[in-house]
Write a protein that holds these residues in place. Structure first.
Motif, PDB file in Angstrom:
ATOM      1  N   GLU A  81      44.577  34.004  39.834  1.00  0.00           N
ATOM      2  CA  GLU A  81      45.381  34.355  41.008  1.00  0.00           C
ATOM      3  C   GLU A  81      44.905  33.611  42.261  1.00  0.00           C
ATOM      4  N   LYS A  82      43.600  33.459  42.395  1.00  0.00           N
ATOM      5  CA  LYS A  82      43.072  32.732  43.550  1.00  0.00           C
ATOM      6  C   LYS A  82      43.496  31.271  43.504  1.00  0.00           C
ATOM      7  N   LYS A  83      43.429  30.689  42.329  1.00  0.00           N
ATOM      8  CA  LYS A  83      43.822  29.289  42.179  1.00  0.00           C
ATOM      9  C   LYS A  83      45.293  29.113  42.514  1.00  0.00           C
ATOM     10  N   LEU A  84      46.127  30.037  42.042  1.00  0.00           N
ATOM     11  CA  LEU A  84      47.560  29.958  42.337  1.00  0.00           C
ATOM     12  C   LEU A  84      47.814  30.106  43.832  1.00  0.00           C
ATOM     13  N   CYS A  85      47.106  31.031  44.469  1.00  0.00           N
ATOM     14  CA  CYS A  85      47.251  31.218  45.925  1.00  0.00           C
ATOM     15  C   CYS A  85      46.936  29.922  46.662  1.00  0.00           C
ATOM     16  N   CYS A  86      45.831  29.300  46.286  1.00  0.00           N
ATOM     17  CA  CYS A  86      45.406  28.073  46.958  1.00  0.00           C
ATOM     18  C   CYS A  86      46.413  26.954  46.734  1.00  0.00           C
ATOM     19  N   GLN A  87      46.929  26.844  45.514  1.00  0.00           N
ATOM     20  CA  GLN A  87      47.873  25.773  45.207  1.00  0.00           C
ATOM     21  C   GLN A  87      49.200  25.947  45.938  1.00  0.00           C
ATOM     22  N   VAL A  88      49.693  27.163  45.991  1.00  0.00           N
ATOM     23  CA  VAL A  88      51.035  27.410  46.533  1.00  0.00           C
ATOM     24  C   VAL A  88      51.018  27.554  48.056  1.00  0.00           C
ATOM     25  N   ILE A 146      49.971  25.702  54.012  1.00  0.00           N
ATOM     26  CA  ILE A 146      50.618  26.413  55.126  1.00  0.00           C
ATOM     27  C   ILE A 146      49.571  26.827  56.156  1.00  0.00           C
ATOM     28  N   VAL A 147      49.871  26.631  57.416  1.00  0.00           N
ATOM     29  CA  VAL A 147      49.004  27.024  58.531  1.00  0.00           C
ATOM     30  C   VAL A 147      47.572  26.489  58.309  1.00  0.00           C
ATOM     31  N   ASP A 148      47.500  25.237  57.923  1.00  0.00           N
ATOM     32  CA  ASP A 148      46.211  24.554  57.740  1.00  0.00           C
ATOM     33  C   ASP A 148      45.307  25.277  56.736  1.00  0.00           C
ATOM     34  N   GLY A 149      45.905  25.952  55.746  1.00  0.00           N
ATOM     35  CA  GLY A 149      45.115  26.593  54.700  1.00  0.00           C
ATOM     36  C   GLY A 149      44.387  27.850  55.137  1.00  0.00           C
ATOM     37  N   VAL A 150      44.793  28.431  56.263  1.00  0.00           N
ATOM     38  CA  VAL A 150      44.093  29.620  56.772  1.00  0.00           C
ATOM     39  C   VAL A 150      44.619  30.903  56.127  1.00  0.00           C
ATOM     40  N   CYS A 158      46.048  36.344  51.657  1.00  0.00           N
ATOM     41  CA  CYS A 158      47.054  36.748  50.663  1.00  0.00           C
ATOM     42  C   CYS A 158      46.382  37.114  49.339  1.00  0.00           C
ATOM     43  N   PHE A 159      45.403  36.316  48.926  1.00  0.00           N
ATOM     44  CA  PHE A 159      44.704  36.609  47.677  1.00  0.00           C
ATOM     45  C   PHE A 159      43.985  37.950  47.757  1.00  0.00           C
ATOM     46  N   VAL A 160      43.337  38.219  48.882  1.00  0.00           N
ATOM     47  CA  VAL A 160      42.612  39.484  49.031  1.00  0.00           C
ATOM     48  C   VAL A 160      43.583  40.664  49.000  1.00  0.00           C
ATOM     49  N   LYS A 161      44.777  40.481  49.589  1.00  0.00           N
ATOM     50  CA  LYS A 161      45.779  41.546  49.536  1.00  0.00           C
ATOM     51  C   LYS A 161      46.187  41.837  48.096  1.00  0.00           C
ATOM     52  N   SER A 202      27.293  36.456  41.384  1.00  0.00           N
ATOM     53  CA  SER A 202      27.508  35.116  41.936  1.00  0.00           C
ATOM     54  C   SER A 202      28.978  34.716  41.834  1.00  0.00           C
ATOM     55  N   GLU A 203      29.587  35.007  40.682  1.00  0.00           N
ATOM     56  CA  GLU A 203      30.992  34.654  40.502  1.00  0.00           C
ATOM     57  C   GLU A 203      31.885  35.492  41.415  1.00  0.00           C
ATOM     58  N   PHE A 204      31.549  36.750  41.564  1.00  0.00           N
ATOM     59  CA  PHE A 204      32.321  37.630  42.438  1.00  0.00           C
ATOM     60  C   PHE A 204      32.240  37.148  43.886  1.00  0.00           C
ATOM     61  N   SER A 205      31.039  36.794  44.327  1.00  0.00           N
ATOM     62  CA  SER A 205      30.855  36.321  45.702  1.00  0.00           C
ATOM     63  C   SER A 205      31.620  35.031  45.948  1.00  0.00           C
ATOM     64  N   GLU A 206      31.686  34.188  44.923  1.00  0.00           N
ATOM     65  CA  GLU A 206      32.426  32.931  45.064  1.00  0.00           C
ATOM     66  C   GLU A 206      33.926  33.185  45.151  1.00  0.00           C
ATOM     67  N   ILE A 207      34.423  34.102  44.329  1.00  0.00           N
ATOM     68  CA  ILE A 207      35.860  34.392  44.318  1.00  0.00           C
ATOM     69  C   ILE A 207      36.297  35.012  45.642  1.00  0.00           C
ATOM     70  N   PHE A 208      35.482  35.935  46.163  1.00  0.00           N
ATOM     71  CA  PHE A 208      35.870  36.643  47.388  1.00  0.00           C
ATOM     72  C   PHE A 208      35.051  36.154  48.597  1.00  0.00           C
ATOM     73  N   ALA A 209      34.740  34.874  48.602  1.00  0.00           N
ATOM     74  CA  ALA A 209      33.975  34.308  49.715  1.00  0.00           C
ATOM     75  C   ALA A 209      34.834  34.251  50.970  1.00  0.00           C
ATOM     76  N   GLY A 210      34.166  34.220  52.128  1.00  0.00           N
ATOM     77  CA  GLY A 210      34.878  34.100  53.388  1.00  0.00           C
ATOM     78  C   GLY A 210      35.115  35.430  54.066  1.00  0.00           C
ATOM     79  N   GLU A 211      35.669  35.336  55.253  1.00  0.00           N
ATOM     80  CA  GLU A 211      35.893  36.536  56.061  1.00  0.00           C
ATOM     81  C   GLU A 211      36.908  37.477  55.422  1.00  0.00           C
ATOM     82  N   ALA A 212      37.917  36.889  54.750  1.00  0.00           N
ATOM     83  CA  ALA A 212      38.973  37.723  54.171  1.00  0.00           C
ATOM     84  C   ALA A 212      38.425  38.668  53.104  1.00  0.00           C
ATOM     85  N   GLY A 213      37.452  38.205  52.313  1.00  0.00           N
ATOM     86  CA  GLY A 213      36.925  39.025  51.226  1.00  0.00           C
ATOM     87  C   GLY A 213      35.688  39.815  51.590  1.00  0.00           C
TER      88      GLY A 213
END
Length: 705
Positions: free
Chosen positions: A314-321, A325-329, A334-337, A378-389
């Motif tokens: 799902e994260k990969k699809l979010c990033c691809q689609v 938009i809006v400089d990738g911000v 959306c993925f976290v939602k 480690s995998e969880f932190s990578e998937i939900f990295a950033g302020e959104a996660g």
């Protein structure tokens, strides 16, 4: 002379010609003067017309400048109309297309046309105001300067009014009520349909593996894949960009999040996670342990599948689609939602288990849960990295903290629960209490490779949290050893307390002998025995078991053997000897029957090896004394009236077997072999036989069976 005359004639002709030329020139001069006067008059008359011509040229330039934007605007209107017709044609073709791949290709053309139409409408919107402004300036100029007639000025003014109305009404209609709006609605439907068709195909294979009891392998081996083809991803990306460019970004995000959340949830629902509906600590406490154990294992498997497969895809699809938009911000949010509600359900169940009653059997499942979270960290932190996660990662850490606190509390409370188990009566037959069996097997299982490292890590983590990061933590071995010592000591205190509750004088010794022998033999050669130390286990349990075995022999069989003591007979005359001998034999026979009956009914030695050694020791203690007494005083007794030594031995053998059968419920005696018969040089029975030679002798040295 002739020549002179001729020359004179020529000169005269030349002079005449010069005179004629002069006359002609004079006439020409007069004509030039007249022409000059005429030109001056004409110049004065033409000057106003020249000014008017210059003014006309300036006016022409001004009008052309005003009309050029209007002409460009008309061309944009023509292009827009052409694109609208093209969109309508593509819409009809899409409605009739059945092939999925061809439909995707036509949808890409459809999106291109929508983009072109949007650009045309944007161009119209940009060109309207400059065109109107230029026409406004020309109309005002002509009205002010009256450079043309009123008819032309009136026509220009009407054109200006028409253009204003067209821009105010038609442009908005083209953008919000026309073909473009229908096309955008069409794209939204196609967008939703494409997203809904992207399923987690690999996930279904993992699910079938889980159903075949290969969950551990499946969860680790399942690799996330792209949810759609390159063409589908390209189309979704183009539609996302088109919708965002047409002020439909919110709608685009809502559709994406709604559809992908449903699809991810539906994929996980194929695992049938009905157990997730039970999440409060009170509800979990009401569950049967076997059911709870099963659902916790399912939770671990499903949680790992959700992270490694569903959310990675799902994260990969979010990033691809949505990445462009809006400089990738916007795509991480959306993925976290999409993941938030699903993760909340998993977290809720895990927290409910951690907050439920701290029962000892839950420790192993709590350790499993903690270990699975550690592996996924480690995998969880990578998937939900950033302020959104950040919130999801925070809740992940909170669940780990809960599991650490719960695990340590369950572990440390085990000793307290053992000590508090004083109200329960000890076994009536002196066998090993269920509590001791449970506790020893529990600790042995905890120290296996599957749990020991995790338990140490939890204890170390808990210690650091309590003492602070800057504190110097204890060695891992010491952490676990201290905890194990506390529990083993609690077991010992429990046994010592319960033995005092027997009213029978023999049962306390049987109870302690059975229990401590069980503890020593079950821990010998195991990780628990190694951790506690061989010397400690021998001193605390083995030696005490031997002492209790000696006390058992002394208390149970010592009085019976002393009945056949011959010291008293030496002080009796021959007439009283026969009566005393018969009295001793009668007392022995009665006492023997009483003791054997009590053994059959009340005393039980469940360990086959220990029981065999005690049988041999008892036979060696009782039978020789009885045989010797019977042989020595055969003349004073009617030998046939008393049991033979063989009968005594058979009775003792049968006594130990019957007592075992009665307690175990088995139809035949099948002695259980000890793990290592070569350990140690002396057996309990050998030591007991030596003790029996002199029942009053002090206890002997330690033995090693």
């Amino acid at each position: 002379m002739f020549k002179l005359k001729q020359t004179c004639s020529d000169l005269k002709n030349l002079l005449q010609l010069s005179s004629n030329v002069e006359t002609t020139l004079a006439e020409i001069e007069e004509r030039f003067v007249g022409m000059q006067e005429n030109l001056s008059i004409a110049s004065r008359r033409i000057a106003p017309l020249q000014s008017l011509s210059i003014a006309n040229k300036a006016l022409d330039t001004k009008i052309n400048r005003a009309i050029s934007p209007a002409l460009a605007l008309l061309e944009s209107f023509k292009l827009s109309e052409s694109l609208q017709h093209k969109l309508l044609g593509l819409t009809n073709k899409l409605a009739n297309e059945k092939s999925f791949n061809k439909r995707v290709e036509k949808l890409i053309k459809y999106v291109d046309t929508v983009d072109d139409l949007n650009e045309a409408i944007n161009s119209i919107s940009r060109e309207c105001e400059p065109a109107i402004q230029k026409l406004q300036e020309v109309v005002e100029f002509l009205s002010r300067t009256k450079a043309t007639d009123q008819f032309r000025t009136h026509r220009l003014r009407e054109t200006l009014i028409t253009l204003k109305a067209l821009c105010e009404n038609e442009v908005d209609a083209m953008r919000f009520d026309g073909v473009l709006d229908d096309a955008l609605l069409n794209l939204q439907d196609e967008y939703e349909s494409l997203l809904n068709n992207m399923r987690h195909r690999n996930f279904m294979e993992a699910k079938s593996d889980c159903d075949d009891d290969q969950s551990d392998v499946a969860a680790a081996d399942v690799v996330s894949t792209d949810l759609g083809s390159e063409l589908e991803i390209e189309l979704l990306t183009r539609i996302s960009e088109t919708l965002a460019a047409n002020d439909c970004l919110d709608i685009c995000i809502d559709i994406f999040v709604k559809v992908r959340y449903k699809r991810a949830a539906k994929a996980l629902m194929t695992l049938n996670p009905e157990y997730l509906k039970t999440y409060s600590p009170e509800e979990i406490d009401e569950m049967e342990w076997e059911s709870l154990e099963t659902v916790i294992s399912l939770w671990i498997q499903h949680f790992e599948l959700a992270i490694k497969n569903v959310f990675v895809s799902e994260k990969k699809l979010c990033c691809q689609v949505l990445g462009t938009i809006v400089d990738g911000v916007i795509w991480p949010e959306c993925f976290v939602k999409i993941a938030d509600k699903i993760m909340a359900v998993f977290f809720r169940f895990g927290e409910g288990v951690a907050r439920s009653k701290k029962e000892p059997q839950k420790l192993f499942k709590l350790l499993h849960m903690f270990e699975s979270l550690e592996k996924l960290k480690s995998e969880f932190s990578e998937i939900f990295a950033g302020e959104a996660g950040a919130d999801i990662c925070s809740r992940y850490r909170e669940l780990e903290k809960l599991l650490v606190h719960s695990s340590t509390k369950v572990f440390f409370e085990l000793g307290l629960q053992i000590e508090a188990n004083l109200d329960v009566l000890p076994p009536q037959d002196g066998s090993v209490p269920k509590l001791v069996r449970y506790a020893i097997n529990y600790l042995k299982y905890l120290l296996t490779d599957a749990y020991s490292a995790t338990m140490v890590r939890i204890l170390r983590t808990e210690q650091i949290w309590k003492a602070g990061i800057l504190s110097s933590p204890e060695m891992d071995e010491n952490l676990l050893k201290d905890a194990m010592f506390n529990i083993m000591d609690a077991i010992r205190r429990n046994v010592e307390s319960k033995k005092l509750r027997y009213k029978d004088k023999v049962l306390p010794h049987v109870f302690v002998m059975n229990t401590y022998w069980y503890i020593y033999m079950r821990t010998r050669g195991t990780e628990l025995g190694k951790l506690m130390g061989d010397q400690y286990m021998k001193k605390t349990y083995k030696v005490v078991a031997e002492e209790s075995a000696y006390s058992y022999q002394k208390q149970a069989w010592g009085p019976l053997v002393r009945l056949l003591d011959r010291e008293e007979l030496k002080r009796v005359d021959k007439d009283g000897l026969n009566a005393m001998v018969r009295g001793k034999m009668d007392a022995f026979t009665k006492g023997f029957d009483d003791i054997t009956q009590r053994h059959k009914n009340f005393y039980h030695i469940p360990d086959a090896d220990l029981r065999e050694q005690m049988r041999e020791a008892t036979v060696k203690l009782v039978t020789p004394v009885y045989a010797e007494f019977l042989n020595n005083f055969a003349s004073s007794l009617h030998v046939k009236s008393y049991p033979s030594p063989e009968y005594i031995e058979d009775s003792l053998n049968q006594m130990f077997q019957v007592a075992y059968h009665k307690s175990s419920g088995k139809s035949s005696l099948r002695p259980r072999q000890m793990r290592d018969h070569s350990d140690g040089s002396k057996s309990l029975s050998g030591e007991q036989s030596r003790r029996n030679k002199d029942i009053r002798r002090s206890k002997s040295s330690a033995i090693d069976t």
